[in-house]
Design an enzyme around this catalytic site. Structure first.
Site: not given
Ligand code: SAH
Length: 343
Positions: A161-162, A114, A194, A293, A103, A217-219
């Site tokens: 990062g993004e 976020c 991602s 987490n 990763c 990362s939809l959520h």
């Molecule tokens: N910025 C990109 C790459 C990071 S990926 C993205 O957002 O996709 C990291 C992943 O972990 C993302 O899906 C993010 O939403 C998720 N994430 C962030 N904080 C988290 C947390 N506290 N617990 C579980 N997943 C989390």
């Protein structure tokens, strides 16, 4: 001094020619840099001492250094990586019975906000260069062979990062990681980028016909909710994201993965489930329900198992592959969203 890894092959050829050397030296150097991952000119033993000296007079190799390595009780390894300018990022090796996954980070900090993610607290300092991304992969491949006796198999851009906000460098790094002749020869099918959903760049990736996989990362598939937990998405409406994802699938025929955390009181109601099922109909996809987490502030709480199972059942009834993913490396803050340079 200039970093030699920032040079294109042609530029390196020109350098050699203008110093009275043969152009093919550039091929040799390229092989040392990108196939063998050399971090010093002295390692380049098929070049004469004089040639190595010449290179050292004109260039540096700004490689990363693993500053500290932590090992989780589940075997996950987290590297705090020191960059040449003293900044840090983290990268993680995740072992399972069948494969080792790396990763990697794409930026120092993150420009998005976020509210559930520890990396978001760091602010974005700068983008990583292609070789800084490449080096993270190389390092984890070496650790994988050393500690687990097998090569790295999968790479996910899910660290700090993004990645799409550093698109050109991420693409250059992936070119080196996947190139058979001038790189590590990794299959792009085993690489996942991602994104939190930057629609414009998802379209660009589709136009570029990239060969790696896409995760989003939809959520939440409800605008209001998504805006609340990922405030920057106010300027990136879901309708645009949906269209970009449809376009991605049209162009690449590659199934999208949605990453989705279910939180108590935020997105654990039946209407949230229905919205996701509806969203999933627009393009072939699968869903990873990721365990939350906690990141110290207590604002978010993992939803009950019941809510997770409702998501899984309804998605599967709609024919969508759904996996519940439990975290790895939590004891060393190496799990999703926990990378925050705490060390
Ligand atoms: N910025 C990109 C790459 C990071 S990926 C993205 O957002 O996709 C990291 C992943 O972990 C993302 O899906 C993010 O939403 C998720 N994430 C962030 N904080 C988290 C947390 N506290 N617990 C579980 N997943 C989390």
């Amino acid at each position: 001094m200039k970093d030699i890894r920032a040079l294109k092959k042609e530029e390196l050829q020109d350098f050699f020619l203008s110093h009275g050397e043969k152009a093919f030296r550039a091929n040799q150097v390229y092989e040392w840099l990108w196939t063998k991952g050399a971090h010093s000119f002295d390692q380049m033993t098929n070049l004469s001492k004089e040639t190595r000296q010449l290179l050292a007079e004109h260039f540096v190799i700004n490689h990363i250094k693993v500053d500290t390595m932590q090992r989780s009780e589940d075997g996950t390894i987290k590297n705090a990586v020191r960059l040449h300018d003293g900044l840090y990022v983290e990268s993680v090796l995740i072992p399972t019975d069948t494969r080792i996954t790396a990763c990697v980070s794409s930026q120092v900090g993150c420009s998005l906000n976020c509210s559930f993610c520890a990396t978001a607290r760091l602010k974005r300092m700068r983008n990583l260069s292609p070789d800084e991304i490449f080096d993270q992969v190389l390092t984890i491949d070496q650790q994988s062979r050393l500690y687990y006796g097998r090569p790295l198999r999968n790479i996910v851009f899910m660290g700090m990062g993004e990645p799409l906000m550093n698109y050109p460098n991420v693409i250059k790094a992936i070119e080196r990681i996947t190139s058979e002749k001038e790189g590590l020869g990794f299959s792009p099918k085993r690489i996942t980028v991602s994104t939190s959903g930057v629609s414009k760049l998802i379209r660009k990736m589709a136009d570029d016909k990239v060969k790696f996989k896409l995760a989003v990362s939809l959520h939440s598939a409800i605008e209001e909710t998504r805006n609340k937990i990922m405030p920057w998405t106010v300027n990136f409406p879901l309708a645009e994201l949906r269209q970009a994802l449809q376009y991605w699938y049209q162009q690449t025929k590659s199934r999208i993965t949605y990453e989705y955390v279910v939180w108590k009181g935020i997105n654990d109601a039946p209407k949230d489930v229905d919205a996701l099922v509806a969203f999933c109909r627009f393009a072939p996809c699968k869903v990873n329900l990721i365990e939350y987490n906690p990141i110290d502030d207590g604002l978010f709480e993992q939803a009950d198992e019941k809510a997770l199972l409702l998501y899984k059942r309804k998605l599967e009834e709609a024919g969508i592959t759904t996996t519940i993913r439990y975290s790895r490396g939590k004891d060393i803050d190496a799990a999703c969203g926990q990378l925050a340079n705490k060390q």
